[in-house]
Design a protein around this motif. Structure first.
Motif: not given
Length: 255
Positions: A21-23, A27-30, A63-64, A75-76
Motif C-alpha cells: 500500500q505504501l508503494i 509514499i515509499l518511492k523507487p 517490489l523490494l 525496487g525501480d
C-alpha cells in the motif's frame, strides 16, 4: 449457503499488504531505503522472522531489492513504464517534446481539478510547503534548485488527486524529464525574467488549490503548460535561425 470459514491472516501477509500500500500510494518511492530490520520490526510491532518472511515475498515479486551491505530498497518499478528503445526514440525527436507537454496539460489539469476537490487539508499543506521552498529557491542563483522544486510541486498535485494509476504513470514521465529525455528543464529557468513568470504561474496554481477552486486550478495548470510549450517552441525556432545565420557567416568568411 455461500459462506466460507474465516482464516486469520498471517502476520507476514499483513506486513506485505502494508508495504504494498505504501508503494502503491507513492509514499515509499523507487530507490528509497527501508529502515533496518530491527527498526522496521519495532515500528510494525512484529517479530523479525515474520518480517523476514514478508520482505522475502516482496523481493520475489520485485517490489523490494536487497543490496549486500547496504540494506533493502524499493525496487525501480517505474523502469518498466517505457522501454529503453522507446526512451531513445523520445529523445531523438522534437515532436515527442510537444506531445509530452500536451499530454501533461491534459493529465495535470485533471489532477489539479481532482486535487482541489478530493485532496485532504494535509495534501494541500504539502503542496503549499513545496511552493514555499520553490519561492525560497527563486532567490538563489542556481536554477537547478528551483527546477527541482518545480517537478516536486507538480508531482505533489498529482499525489493529491488520489489516483494511483495517474500517480505512477506521471511519476515515471517526470523521471524521464529529470533525466533530460524530453528537454532540459534548467533551460526554462536560465533567464531571470522567465523564472519570475514561472514562479507567478505556480503561485496562481497554488492559490487556486488552497482555495479549493477546481476550475481555477485546472485553468492555471493549462495556462502554465501552454506557456512552457510556447517558450520551448520559440527556443527551438531561435536555434534553427542561429544555425542558418552561422552558415551564412561561414560562407561570407569563405569557410
Amino acid at each position: 449457503m455461500p459462506f466460507e470459514p474465516i482464516h486469520p491472516e498471517k502476520i507476514s501477509q499483513s506486513v506485505v499488504r502494508q508495504i504494498e500500500q505504501l508503494i502503491l500510494r507513492g509514499i515509499l518511492k523507487p530507490g528509497e531505503r527501508l529502515p533496518s530490520e530491527r527498526e522496521l520490526a519495532e515500528r510494525l510491532g512484529v517479530s523479525r522472522p515474520s518480517l523476514r518472511e514478508a520482505l522475502a515475498e516482496l523481493q520475489d515479486s520485485g517490489l523490494l531489492v536487497s543490496r549486500a551491505g547496504s540494506g533493502v530498497f524499493v525496487g525501480d518499478v517505474l523502469g518498466s513504464a517505457f522501454s529503453e528503445t522507446l526512451v531513445r526514440l523520445f529523445s531523438g525527436h522534437d515532436e515527442a517534446v510537444f506531445d509530452y507537454i500536451a499530454f501533461r496539460r491534459d493529465m495535470e489539469g485533471l489532477a489539479a481539478e481532482r486535487a482541489a476537490i478530493k485532496g485532504t487539508d494535509t495534501d494541500l499543506k504539502v503542496i503549499d510547503t513545496i511552493f514555499k521552498k520553490m519561492e525560497a529557491a527563486h532567490t538563489k542563483r542556481n536554477p537547478a534548485i528551483e527546477a527541482g522544486f518545480d517537478a516536486d510541486f507538480h508531482l505533489s498535485i498529482i499525489e493529491a488527486s488520489h489516483n494511483v494509476i495517474m500517480l505512477h504513470m506521471m511519476r515515471s514521465m517526470y523521471q524521464l524529464l529529470r533525466e533530460g529525455v524530453f528537454y532540459n528543464r534548467q533551460v526554462m529557468f536560465k533567464q531571470r525574467t522567465t523564472r519570475g513568470v514561472l514562479l507567478d504561474q505556480h503561485r496562481t496554481i497554488n492559490d487556486a488549490l488552497q482555495a479549493r477552486d477546481a476550475t481555477g486550478a485546472r485553468a492555471a495548470v493549462e495556462a502554465h503548460l501552454g506557456f512552457v510549450e510556447e517558450a520551448l517552441f520559440d527556443e527551438a525556432k531561435a536555434e534553427r535561425h542561429e544555425a542558418i545565420a552561422q552558415k551564412r557567416l561561414d560562407h561570407e568568411e569563405g569557410r
